[in-house]
Scaffold this active site. Structure first.
Site, PDB file in Angstrom:
ATOM      1  N   CYS A 187      -2.378  -0.329   7.491  1.00 27.50           N
ATOM      2  CA  CYS A 187      -1.543   0.865   7.405  1.00 27.50           C
ATOM      3  C   CYS A 187      -1.600   1.685   8.697  1.00 27.50           C
ATOM      4  O   CYS A 187      -0.597   2.262   9.112  1.00 27.50           O
ATOM      5  CB  CYS A 187      -1.956   1.722   6.210  1.00 27.50           C
ATOM      6  SG  CYS A 187      -1.599   0.932   4.631  1.00 27.50           S
ATOM      7  N   CYS A 244      -6.089   2.090   5.671  1.00 25.92           N
ATOM      8  CA  CYS A 244      -6.742   0.861   6.132  1.00 25.92           C
ATOM      9  C   CYS A 244      -6.181   0.475   7.498  1.00 25.92           C
ATOM     10  O   CYS A 244      -5.223   1.082   7.995  1.00 25.92           O
ATOM     11  CB  CYS A 244      -6.517  -0.261   5.115  1.00 25.92           C
ATOM     12  SG  CYS A 244      -4.826  -0.889   5.089  1.00 25.92           S
ATOM     13  N   HIS A 258       0.848  -1.194   0.000  1.00 26.93           N
ATOM     14  CA  HIS A 258       0.000   0.000   0.000  1.00 26.93           C
ATOM     15  C   HIS A 258       0.884   1.245   0.000  1.00 26.93           C
ATOM     16  O   HIS A 258       2.001   1.237   0.523  1.00 26.93           O
ATOM     17  CB  HIS A 258      -0.897   0.012   1.238  1.00 26.93           C
ATOM     18  CG  HIS A 258      -1.971  -1.012   1.217  1.00 26.93           C
ATOM     19  ND1 HIS A 258      -3.071  -0.942   2.031  1.00 26.93           N
ATOM     20  CD2 HIS A 258      -2.135  -2.152   0.486  1.00 26.93           C
ATOM     21  CE1 HIS A 258      -3.864  -1.970   1.806  1.00 26.93           C
ATOM     22  NE2 HIS A 258      -3.303  -2.726   0.872  1.00 26.93           N
ATOM     23  N   GLU A 311       0.747   3.938   1.718  1.00 26.18           N
ATOM     24  CA  GLU A 311       1.122   4.409   3.062  1.00 26.18           C
ATOM     25  C   GLU A 311       2.272   3.583   3.643  1.00 26.18           C
ATOM     26  O   GLU A 311       3.223   4.135   4.190  1.00 26.18           O
ATOM     27  CB  GLU A 311      -0.081   4.362   4.017  1.00 26.18           C
ATOM     28  CG  GLU A 311      -1.225   5.269   3.626  1.00 26.18           C
ATOM     29  CD  GLU A 311      -2.229   4.622   2.688  1.00 26.18           C
ATOM     30  OE1 GLU A 311      -3.302   5.212   2.485  1.00 26.18           O
ATOM     31  OE2 GLU A 311      -1.961   3.527   2.144  1.00 26.18           O
TER      32      GLU A 311
END
Length: 147
Positions: A83, A80, A53, A55
């Site tokens: 993260c 999410c 991801h 992040e």
């Protein structure tokens, strides 16, 4: 002094680059002292790694630059749960996002829908959260990509 929208606009550009590279439309960057320290787009598809991801990749880069100063994470979409765990353990003290998890869930017809503030509620370290999901442009990139 650059404002929140200046940096959020940059996350949308990163998200668009992610799509051009064959990935999902997410972008993140970390700012300290009003300067971008690092940035990353989503690389889930090109790495064949569900944890890639934007992040998380950004936080990994940040670890090499990290000073004792706190930093702000700007992200095109609310982080999410995975993260958020990394964010909590890093030196990030503020999250500023565009599209909310609730909005994304409606667009993709289901996702792990949890508000950042709810997940972080029981942590001892407090992280400020700024939600810009009232601005249409942050969900448009997802509407165009997922539909």
């Amino acid at each position: 002094m650059k404002n929140h929208l200046y940096f959020l606009e940059k996350t949308l550009k990163i998200a668009n680059e992610s799509v051009k590279n064959g990935n999902h439309p997410f972008g993140a960057l970390i700012v300290q002292d009003n300067k971008i320290i690092c940035e990353s787009g989503n690389e889930v598809e090109t790495r064949n790694d569900i944890t890639a991801h934007a992040e998380l990749l950004c936080i990994q880069k940040f670890q090499t630059y990290q000073s004792k100063n706190y930093a702000t994470l700007f992200t095109s979409c609310e982080p999410c749960a995975m993260c958020l765990g990394a964010i909590y353990w890093s030196n990030i003290n503020e999250i500023i996002f565009g599209c909310s998890n609730s909005q994304l869930s409606k667009i993709v017809d289901g996702t792990l829908e949890i508000k950042s503030e709810d997940l972080l509620l029981n942590g001892k370290r407090k992280i400020k959260i700024h939600d810009y999901s009232n601005m249409k442009k942050f969900k448009e990139i997802h509407i165009n990509f997922w539909k």
